[in-house]
Design an enzyme around this catalytic site. Structure first.
Site, PDB file in Angstrom:
ATOM      1  N   ARG A   1       3.939 143.091 -36.297  1.00 60.69           N
ATOM      2  CA  ARG A   1       4.945 142.210 -35.709  1.00 60.69           C
ATOM      3  C   ARG A   1       4.449 141.696 -34.353  1.00 60.69           C
ATOM      4  NH1 ARG A   1      10.912 144.502 -34.566  1.00 60.69           N
ATOM      5  NH2 ARG A   1      10.033 145.302 -32.644  1.00 60.69           N
TER       6      ARG A   1
ATOM      7  N   ARG B   1       6.249 140.217 -28.912  1.00 63.80           N
ATOM      8  CA  ARG B   1       7.238 140.881 -28.067  1.00 63.80           C
ATOM      9  C   ARG B   1       6.557 141.755 -27.024  1.00 63.80           C
ATOM     10  NH1 ARG B   1      12.201 143.593 -31.317  1.00 63.80           N
ATOM     11  NH2 ARG B   1      11.865 145.166 -29.711  1.00 63.80           N
TER      12      ARG B   1
ATOM     13  N   ARG C   1       8.426 154.271 -27.493  1.00 69.69           N
ATOM     14  CA  ARG C   1       9.730 153.977 -28.111  1.00 69.69           C
ATOM     15  C   ARG C   1      10.003 154.943 -29.255  1.00 69.69           C
ATOM     16  NH1 ARG C   1       8.514 148.241 -29.538  1.00 69.69           N
ATOM     17  NH2 ARG C   1      10.505 148.104 -30.584  1.00 69.69           N
TER      18      ARG C   1
ATOM     19  N   LYS D   1      15.710 146.916 -39.298  1.00 72.89           N
ATOM     20  CA  LYS D   1      17.155 146.846 -39.089  1.00 72.89           C
ATOM     21  C   LYS D   1      17.630 145.406 -38.914  1.00 72.89           C
ATOM     22  CE  LYS D   1      17.344 149.601 -35.469  1.00 72.89           C
ATOM     23  NZ  LYS D   1      15.930 149.997 -35.313  1.00 72.89           N
TER      24      LYS D   1
ATOM     25  N   ARG E   1      22.477 154.341 -29.272  1.00 79.07           N
ATOM     26  CA  ARG E   1      21.112 154.840 -29.354  1.00 79.07           C
ATOM     27  C   ARG E   1      20.979 156.228 -28.755  1.00 79.07           C
ATOM     28  NH1 ARG E   1      18.154 149.861 -29.785  1.00 79.07           N
ATOM     29  NH2 ARG E   1      15.903 150.161 -29.756  1.00 79.07           N
TER      30      ARG E   1
HETATM   31  P1  AMP Z   1      15.520 146.748 -30.255  1.00 80.63           P
HETATM   32  O1  AMP Z   1      15.441 145.271 -30.430  1.00 80.63           O
HETATM   33  O2  AMP Z   1      16.745 147.349 -30.872  1.00 80.63           O
HETATM   34  O3  AMP Z   1      14.261 147.443 -30.701  1.00 80.63           O
HETATM   35  O4  AMP Z   1      15.652 147.025 -28.682  1.00 80.63           O
HETATM   36  C1  AMP Z   1      14.639 146.636 -27.791  1.00 80.63           C
HETATM   37  C2  AMP Z   1      14.838 147.302 -26.441  1.00 80.63           C
HETATM   38  O5  AMP Z   1      16.079 146.892 -25.860  1.00 80.63           O
HETATM   39  C3  AMP Z   1      14.894 148.821 -26.451  1.00 80.63           C
HETATM   40  O6  AMP Z   1      13.620 149.427 -26.487  1.00 80.63           O
HETATM   41  C4  AMP Z   1      15.634 149.082 -25.133  1.00 80.63           C
HETATM   42  O7  AMP Z   1      14.775 148.900 -24.038  1.00 80.63           O
HETATM   43  C5  AMP Z   1      16.662 147.976 -25.111  1.00 80.63           C
HETATM   44  N1  AMP Z   1      17.903 148.403 -25.802  1.00 80.63           N
HETATM   45  C6  AMP Z   1      18.382 147.924 -26.984  1.00 80.63           C
HETATM   46  N2  AMP Z   1      19.503 148.556 -27.342  1.00 80.63           N
HETATM   47  C7  AMP Z   1      19.752 149.470 -26.355  1.00 80.63           C
HETATM   48  C8  AMP Z   1      20.753 150.455 -26.158  1.00 80.63           C
HETATM   49  N3  AMP Z   1      21.735 150.665 -27.064  1.00 80.63           N
HETATM   50  N4  AMP Z   1      20.698 151.208 -25.027  1.00 80.63           N
HETATM   51  C9  AMP Z   1      19.723 151.028 -24.130  1.00 80.63           C
HETATM   52  N5  AMP Z   1      18.729 150.142 -24.262  1.00 80.63           N
HETATM   53  C10 AMP Z   1      18.731 149.355 -25.369  1.00 80.63           C
END
Ligand code: AMP
Length: 189
Positions: free
Chosen positions: A130, A136, A147, A16, A91
């Site tokens: 990654r 990360r 996740r 994404k 989400r």
């Molecule tokens: P991402 O980079 O989109 O994979 O997000 C990494 C982490 O950030 C997720 O696993 C959540 O812990 C937190 N996070 C990102 N977006 C959200 C959201 N919309 N609501 C809650 N937690 C979020």
């Protein structure tokens, strides 16, 4: 129709972030990636970053009381007035309903929701790769698996929510970055 409010959904590791940047460049809109906002705040050890840290390292959602107003404030700022692409938000159905209320209150609506489709085995593979490159904190195998479960339980129901609104377009997310981009670009054109 001009596309100025777009949502990109798909499992962690679907690509994404990478595709979001290309879409934004093409359409001249801004990217809002909630995960990146949290990671940036964690790196700078801000209050928000400290709060988000525990949730993120466990692969849990940062609570809606924090995430929802953060997104609403950003979207209402001048920076995003010319349009935006949301990556990683909403989400959950609750977040989607909240976003709907915010948009409706401002007389706005989403123009398009793009779902990047990639199988679970493939995304787990990509995330483990990654992990070696980016390091990360949430890219370890148990956290990745968690996740994925959270995605299936909380985020997958969004797809139907937006399909019912007639906004959803599915894109095959397998292959190279350029392969996927070609499919997205065709859709945007
Ligand atoms: P991402 O980079 O989109 O994979 O997000 C990494 C982490 O950030 C997720 O696993 C959540 O812990 C937190 N996070 C990102 N977006 C959200 C959201 N919309 N609501 C809650 N937690 C979020």
């Amino acid at each position: 129709m001009t596309l100025s409010r777009i949502l990109l959904v798909g499992p962690p590791g679907a690509g994404k972030g990478t595709q979001a940047k290309r879409i934004c460049d093409k359409l001249g809109i801004r990217q809002l990636s909630t995960g990146e906002v949290f990671r940036d705040n964690m790196a700078r050890q801000t209050e928000l970053g400290k709060l988000a840290q525990d949730f993120i390292t466990k692969g849990e959602f940062v609570p809606d009381e924090v995430t929802n107003p953060m997104v609403a404030n950003a979207l209402r700022s001048d920076e995003y007035a010319g349009g935006y692409l949301l990556d990683g938000y909403p989400r959950s159905l609750e977040q989607a309903r909240y976003l709907d209320e915010v948009l409706t209150a401002d007389g706005h609506a989403l123009d398009l929701v793009i779902e990047l489709e990639v199988g679970m085995d493939e995304v787990v593979d990509r995330l483990l790769k990654r992990a070696e490159i980016e390091g990360r904190a949430d890219d370890t195998e148990p956290v990745i698996r968690h996740r994925m479960e959270v995605y299936a339980e909380q985020t997958a129901p969004l797809i139907e929510f937006y399909a019912d609104k007639g906004l959803l377009r599915k894109v095959d997310g397998t292959g190279t970055i350029d392969d996927v981009w070609e499919r997205i670009e065709e859709l945007l054109d």
